[in-house]
Write a protein that holds these residues in place. Structure first.
Motif, PDB file in Angstrom:
ATOM      1  N   ALA A  60       0.826  -1.210   0.000  1.00  0.00           N
ATOM      2  CA  ALA A  60       0.000   0.000   0.000  1.00  0.00           C
ATOM      3  C   ALA A  60       0.858   1.256   0.000  1.00  0.00           C
ATOM      4  CB  ALA A  60      -0.926  -0.008   1.218  1.00  0.00           C
ATOM      5  N   VAL A  61       1.916   1.259   0.815  1.00  0.00           N
ATOM      6  CA  VAL A  61       2.789   2.441   0.888  1.00  0.00           C
ATOM      7  C   VAL A  61       3.551   2.629  -0.417  1.00  0.00           C
ATOM      8  CG1 VAL A  61       4.804   3.433   2.054  1.00  0.00           C
ATOM      9  CG2 VAL A  61       3.010   2.318   3.403  1.00  0.00           C
TER      10      VAL A  61
ATOM     11  N   LEU B 296      -4.459   5.024  -1.514  1.00  0.00           N
ATOM     12  CA  LEU B 296      -4.884   5.644  -0.257  1.00  0.00           C
ATOM     13  C   LEU B 296      -6.024   4.841   0.362  1.00  0.00           C
ATOM     14  CD1 LEU B 296      -4.746   7.971   1.773  1.00  0.00           C
ATOM     15  CD2 LEU B 296      -6.276   9.280   0.280  1.00  0.00           C
ATOM     16  N   LEU B 297      -6.905   4.312  -0.454  1.00  0.00           N
ATOM     17  CA  LEU B 297      -8.013   3.505   0.047  1.00  0.00           C
ATOM     18  C   LEU B 297      -7.499   2.218   0.691  1.00  0.00           C
ATOM     19  CD1 LEU B 297     -11.071   3.370   0.285  1.00  0.00           C
ATOM     20  CD2 LEU B 297     -11.152   2.359  -2.002  1.00  0.00           C
ATOM     21  N   ALA B 298      -6.480   1.606   0.092  1.00  0.00           N
ATOM     22  CA  ALA B 298      -5.891   0.397   0.679  1.00  0.00           C
ATOM     23  C   ALA B 298      -5.260   0.710   2.041  1.00  0.00           C
ATOM     24  CB  ALA B 298      -4.842  -0.188  -0.271  1.00  0.00           C
ATOM     25  N   TYR B 299      -4.502   1.806   2.099  1.00  0.00           N
ATOM     26  CA  TYR B 299      -3.883   2.207   3.369  1.00  0.00           C
ATOM     27  C   TYR B 299      -4.950   2.547   4.405  1.00  0.00           C
ATOM     28  CZ  TYR B 299      -0.840   4.690   6.614  1.00  0.00           C
ATOM     29  OH  TYR B 299      -0.156   5.103   7.744  1.00  0.00           O
ATOM     30  N   ASN B 300      -6.011   3.202   3.959  1.00  0.00           N
ATOM     31  CA  ASN B 300      -7.129   3.544   4.840  1.00  0.00           C
ATOM     32  C   ASN B 300      -7.745   2.305   5.469  1.00  0.00           C
ATOM     33  OD1 ASN B 300     -10.361   3.658   4.716  1.00  0.00           O
ATOM     34  ND2 ASN B 300      -9.633   5.626   5.446  1.00  0.00           N
TER      35      ASN B 300
ATOM     36  N   ASN C 116       4.002   4.860  11.057  1.00  0.00           N
ATOM     37  CA  ASN C 116       5.387   5.233  10.758  1.00  0.00           C
ATOM     38  C   ASN C 116       5.707   5.117   9.273  1.00  0.00           C
ATOM     39  OD1 ASN C 116       5.941   5.782  13.449  1.00  0.00           O
ATOM     40  ND2 ASN C 116       6.711   3.725  13.877  1.00  0.00           N
ATOM     41  N   LYS C 117       5.098   4.147   8.611  1.00  0.00           N
ATOM     42  CA  LYS C 117       5.438   3.904   7.209  1.00  0.00           C
ATOM     43  C   LYS C 117       4.649   4.752   6.218  1.00  0.00           C
ATOM     44  CE  LYS C 117       7.390  -0.740   7.393  1.00  0.00           C
ATOM     45  NZ  LYS C 117       7.370  -2.107   6.810  1.00  0.00           N
TER      46      LYS C 117
ATOM     47  N   ILE D 152       2.874  10.516   4.362  1.00  0.00           N
ATOM     48  CA  ILE D 152       2.369  10.677   2.991  1.00  0.00           C
ATOM     49  C   ILE D 152       0.914  11.140   3.022  1.00  0.00           C
ATOM     50  CG2 ILE D 152       1.969   9.513   0.791  1.00  0.00           C
ATOM     51  CD1 ILE D 152       4.091   7.459   1.609  1.00  0.00           C
ATOM     52  N   VAL D 153       0.132  10.558   3.922  1.00  0.00           N
ATOM     53  CA  VAL D 153      -1.286  10.907   4.027  1.00  0.00           C
ATOM     54  C   VAL D 153      -1.446  12.362   4.468  1.00  0.00           C
ATOM     55  CG1 VAL D 153      -3.442  10.420   5.242  1.00  0.00           C
ATOM     56  CG2 VAL D 153      -1.976   8.541   4.503  1.00  0.00           C
TER      57      VAL D 153
END
Length: 333
Positions: free
Chosen positions: A62-63, A79-83, A106-107, A111-112
């Motif tokens: 995701a990152v 962003l949806l995956a990270y969310n 941390n990872k 970015i968000v």
């Protein structure tokens, strides 16, 4: 969904690995909103059951997608995956889950936050969608804990500045006429209100000391001190902002959605026990606050009368529902 439960035996390990390896790519490549929502739900179910034990690469995937997205649609999918990963661990009650949440923040959280800062400056439907998803992601990470990523004063100052700026934002005057002619004004207003809601929800959680201390005695002591320090640092600008929102909408409860009134009244309630806040910010505006805002919020609205006429029993039952009352702007008033 066959991923977990009695029917999950129909999927073997090889099939599961194939599905997991394609999830982030599918979210980034799918531009149809209805399909993307379903994919996000599938991603959430899989991550809730398999991340990080059976799917240790999910966060890195995701990152990486966030960092290397070739276009806005792919960036939104990343962003949806990270969310969804943040959503899985938003209720990190034990120390093991807290470690995973720390790694998630941390990872990818920097970015968000950068994305949130950039998109809140733009006034387009695409930017509003990005900002809405980014701010919900921050909300998940601050749901019941404060990850170490947010502890530095500089990071929290930057975040609170963004949140208060979002909560204070309005549609630029020069756009109102254009949006009205294009019949998009209502949609933009709703987007702005939703951003305000999520921003104030996070502010409420931070200054309201709703993040409960957990862990060892030292960790509990440190969290209590953090709660105290953040209230002292941010309660004045937050209370000042919501008092201005209430003043601008006085005499007209419908000028703001009920969920915004709820957050405004809640933040004001945190300041009342504080002598300095009450004396300097709240008490001088108390007549207008009570007469124009609170009493107007408490009185029957047209939709209340409609509900009463249609079904008096339902109206009474709703007014006695504890779950409804706990989230009701009138209770906060």
């Amino acid at each position: 969904m066959y991923w977990a439960g009695p029917r999950s035996k129909h999927l073997n390990d090889q099939d599961r690995a194939a599905v997991r390896s394609s999830m982030v790519q599918l979210l980034c490549s799918q531009h149809e909103e209805l399909i993307r929502v379903q994919l996000a739900e599938c991603f959430f179910v899989i991550a809730r059951n398999d991340f990080p034990a059976q799917w240790p690469t999910a966060l890195d995937e995701a990152v990486h997608a966030l960092t290397n997205a070739p276009n806005p649609q792919s960036l939104y999918g990343a962003l949806l995956a990270y969310n969804q990963l943040c959503k899985v661990y938003r209720t990190a009650l034990n120390d093991k889950d807290a470690v995973v949440l720390e790694e998630i923040c941390n990872k990818g959280m920097s970015i968000v936050l950068n994305l949130l800062q950039e998109t809140t400056k733009q006034k387009t439907p695409e930017a509003y969608a990005f900002a809405h998803l980014a701010i919900k992601t921050v909300n998940y990470c601050l749901y019941i804990r404060v990850p170490a990523f947010f502890k530095p004063i500089a990071t929290m100052d930057s975040l609170m500045q963004m949140l208060l700026s979002i909560a204070a934002a309005e549609i630029p005057a020069e756009l109102v006429h254009t949006l009205y002619e294009q019949r998009q004004l209502k949609m933009y207003e709703e987007s702005v209100f939703k951003h305000k809601k999520w921003a104030l929800r996070i502010v409420t959680r931070i200054i309201g000391q709703n993040i409960k201390p957990r862990g060892s005695a030292a960790a509990i002591k440190a969290q209590k001190q953090w709660n105290k320090d953040t209230f002292a640092r941010y309660s004045v600008p937050a209370t000042t902002l919501v008092m201005s929102l209430v003043a601008s909408a006085k005499n007209n409860v419908l000028a703001m959605p009920h969920y915004l009134w709820y957050q405004c009244f809640r933040i004001i309630s945190y300041g009342i026990p504080n002598k300095t806040l009450y004396t300097t910010l709240i008490k001088p505006q108390m007549p207008a606050l009570i007469g124009d805002a609170i009493l107007n919020a408490l009185k029957l609205a047209p939709y209340d009368l409609d509900t009463w006429r249609e079904d008096p029993h339902a109206f009474v039952a709703q007014s006695l529902n504890v779950l409804v009352l706990s989230q009701d702007y009138r209770s906060q008033a």
